[in-house]
Design a protein around this motif. Sequence first.
Motif, PDB file in Angstrom:
ATOM      1  N   VAL A  44       0.838  -1.201   0.000  1.00 29.93           N
ATOM      2  CA  VAL A  44       0.000   0.000   0.000  1.00 29.93           C
ATOM      3  C   VAL A  44       0.873   1.250   0.000  1.00 29.93           C
ATOM      4  O   VAL A  44       1.855   1.337   0.751  1.00 29.93           O
ATOM      5  N   TYR A  45       0.494   2.214  -0.835  1.00 33.36           N
ATOM      6  CA  TYR A  45       1.135   3.533  -0.841  1.00 33.36           C
ATOM      7  C   TYR A  45       0.079   4.571  -0.463  1.00 33.36           C
ATOM      8  O   TYR A  45      -1.044   4.547  -0.974  1.00 33.36           O
ATOM      9  N   ILE A  46       0.435   5.508   0.433  1.00 34.96           N
ATOM     10  CA  ILE A  46      -0.505   6.529   0.921  1.00 34.96           C
ATOM     11  C   ILE A  46      -0.140   7.876   0.311  1.00 34.96           C
ATOM     12  O   ILE A  46       0.970   8.378   0.506  1.00 34.96           O
ATOM     13  N   LEU A  47      -1.075   8.469  -0.417  1.00 31.58           N
ATOM     14  CA  LEU A  47      -0.911   9.796  -1.018  1.00 31.58           C
ATOM     15  C   LEU A  47      -1.844  10.754  -0.278  1.00 31.58           C
ATOM     16  O   LEU A  47      -3.029  10.856  -0.579  1.00 31.58           O
ATOM     17  N   GLU A  48      -1.299  11.441   0.716  1.00 33.42           N
ATOM     18  CA  GLU A  48      -2.103  12.274   1.621  1.00 33.42           C
ATOM     19  C   GLU A  48      -1.188  13.340   2.212  1.00 33.42           C
ATOM     20  O   GLU A  48      -0.063  13.046   2.635  1.00 33.42           O
ATOM     21  N   ASP A  49      -1.642  14.605   2.238  1.00 29.54           N
ATOM     22  CA  ASP A  49      -0.780  15.684   2.721  1.00 29.54           C
ATOM     23  C   ASP A  49      -1.098  16.140   4.145  1.00 29.54           C
ATOM     24  O   ASP A  49      -0.472  17.080   4.643  1.00 29.54           O
ATOM     25  N   GLU A  50      -2.052  15.502   4.804  1.00 30.48           N
ATOM     26  CA  GLU A  50      -2.322  15.808   6.211  1.00 30.48           C
ATOM     27  C   GLU A  50      -1.674  14.744   7.074  1.00 30.48           C
ATOM     28  O   GLU A  50      -2.107  13.586   7.088  1.00 30.48           O
ATOM     29  N   LEU A  51      -0.625  15.118   7.815  1.00 29.04           N
ATOM     30  CA  LEU A  51       0.194  14.153   8.531  1.00 29.04           C
ATOM     31  C   LEU A  51      -0.597  13.385   9.582  1.00 29.04           C
ATOM     32  O   LEU A  51      -0.379  12.179   9.766  1.00 29.04           O
ATOM     33  N   ASN A  52      -1.526  14.049  10.253  1.00 28.58           N
ATOM     34  CA  ASN A  52      -2.307  13.351  11.277  1.00 28.58           C
ATOM     35  C   ASN A  52      -3.181  12.263  10.674  1.00 28.58           C
ATOM     36  O   ASN A  52      -3.376  11.196  11.271  1.00 28.58           O
ATOM     37  N   ILE A  53      -3.674  12.487   9.450  1.00 31.58           N
ATOM     38  CA  ILE A  53      -4.471  11.463   8.765  1.00 31.58           C
ATOM     39  C   ILE A  53      -3.578  10.311   8.330  1.00 31.58           C
ATOM     40  O   ILE A  53      -3.963   9.140   8.437  1.00 31.58           O
ATOM     41  N   VAL A  54      -2.372  10.629   7.849  1.00 29.56           N
ATOM     42  CA  VAL A  54      -1.424   9.581   7.471  1.00 29.56           C
ATOM     43  C   VAL A  54      -1.132   8.679   8.674  1.00 29.56           C
ATOM     44  O   VAL A  54      -1.156   7.443   8.562  1.00 29.56           O
ATOM     45  N   LYS A  55      -0.877   9.287   9.826  1.00 32.19           N
ATOM     46  CA  LYS A  55      -0.576   8.509  11.026  1.00 32.19           C
ATOM     47  C   LYS A  55      -1.771   7.642  11.433  1.00 32.19           C
ATOM     48  O   LYS A  55      -1.601   6.496  11.860  1.00 32.19           O
ATOM     49  N   TYR A  56      -2.956   8.190  11.310  1.00 36.08           N
ATOM     50  CA  TYR A  56      -4.165   7.444  11.665  1.00 36.08           C
ATOM     51  C   TYR A  56      -4.358   6.247  10.743  1.00 36.08           C
ATOM     52  O   TYR A  56      -4.594   5.109  11.196  1.00 36.08           O
ATOM     53  N   ILE A  57      -4.223   6.472   9.430  1.00 35.94           N
ATOM     54  CA  ILE A  57      -4.352   5.369   8.466  1.00 35.94           C
ATOM     55  C   ILE A  57      -3.277   4.319   8.719  1.00 35.94           C
ATOM     56  O   ILE A  57      -3.542   3.111   8.700  1.00 35.94           O
ATOM     57  N   SER A  77      -1.776   3.545  11.455  1.00 31.06           N
ATOM     58  CA  SER A  77      -2.048   2.746  12.661  1.00 31.06           C
ATOM     59  C   SER A  77      -3.091   1.665  12.393  1.00 31.06           C
ATOM     60  O   SER A  77      -3.015   0.568  12.962  1.00 31.06           O
ATOM     61  N   ILE A  78      -4.053   1.947  11.525  1.00 23.84           N
ATOM     62  CA  ILE A  78      -5.084   0.957  11.184  1.00 23.84           C
ATOM     63  C   ILE A  78      -4.493  -0.143  10.304  1.00 23.84           C
ATOM     64  O   ILE A  78      -4.702  -1.335  10.544  1.00 23.84           O
ATOM     65  N   LEU A  79      -3.731   0.260   9.295  1.00 23.80           N
ATOM     66  CA  LEU A  79      -3.166  -0.715   8.371  1.00 23.80           C
ATOM     67  C   LEU A  79      -2.139  -1.617   9.046  1.00 23.80           C
ATOM     68  O   LEU A  79      -1.954  -2.769   8.638  1.00 23.80           O
ATOM     69  N   ASP A  80      -1.469  -1.086  10.061  1.00 21.84           N
ATOM     70  CA  ASP A  80      -0.491  -1.895  10.798  1.00 21.84           C
ATOM     71  C   ASP A  80      -1.126  -3.108  11.479  1.00 21.84           C
ATOM     72  O   ASP A  80      -0.436  -4.090  11.785  1.00 21.84           O
TER      73      ASP A  80
END
Length: 246
Positions: free
Chosen positions: A4-17, A19-22
Amino acid sequence: MLNVYILEDELNIVKYIWSILDEIPYVRIVGHSGEMAKAEQEIYEKSPNLILADIQLKDGVSFELLSRLNLDVHLLFITAYSQYAIEALNIGAIGYLTKPIDAICLTETIQKCFDKTQEFKFNQNQLLMADRHMKTPAIPQKIALKTFEFTQIINIDDIVYCLGDKGYTTFFMRSGDHLLVSKVLKHFEGMLPESQFIRCHQSYLINTHYIHKYYKDGQLEMQDGKLIPVSNRKRDIIAQYIDTLS
């Protein structure tokens, strides 16, 4: 394994996603970026099976990047866009998630992607069409208004003006009918097309199609004869609109 690759510019959303994918054993995050130029290079290098992509990034619309990719990859969009915009995006992606992201929905959609191998693959032509749509989005034609007794679907063009008062909004219609809805005026200001509706006063949202006269003392007369005040800070906006008609 699902890369999975995450294309998102809001760091808090990246961290949240992240944590779920982990917590999903078959998922491996191969990278992330909030910038399209960096993402384009990394996506080619890392060859993910799935890209989680926000639609609106700080440096552009992600369709611009994704339409250039020549990869066999799934797409899952993350967006804060309105339902009207999303419903118009018939681009063959595996799905979309609206912000704030629900952890269960994200997990279920990832599972859906893992279970499918070909059915939800996108194509470049669809992405190019979606990109054009986001730059010139479709204007909604109808709106559903929930009163205390029923939900009525009306044509947006039939709204003459809206009056907000103490947490309620009254819709005044071309037919002479009116509907009282238990939502604030600002809610509908965000839903109705700004190219057609102007918030001319704290309490009024007007349909410019029904403006009949504009008086120098700062009042609008609508086609039904209703006089509506224009606040001092909104007079320039009304004047600019009228100038476009001259």
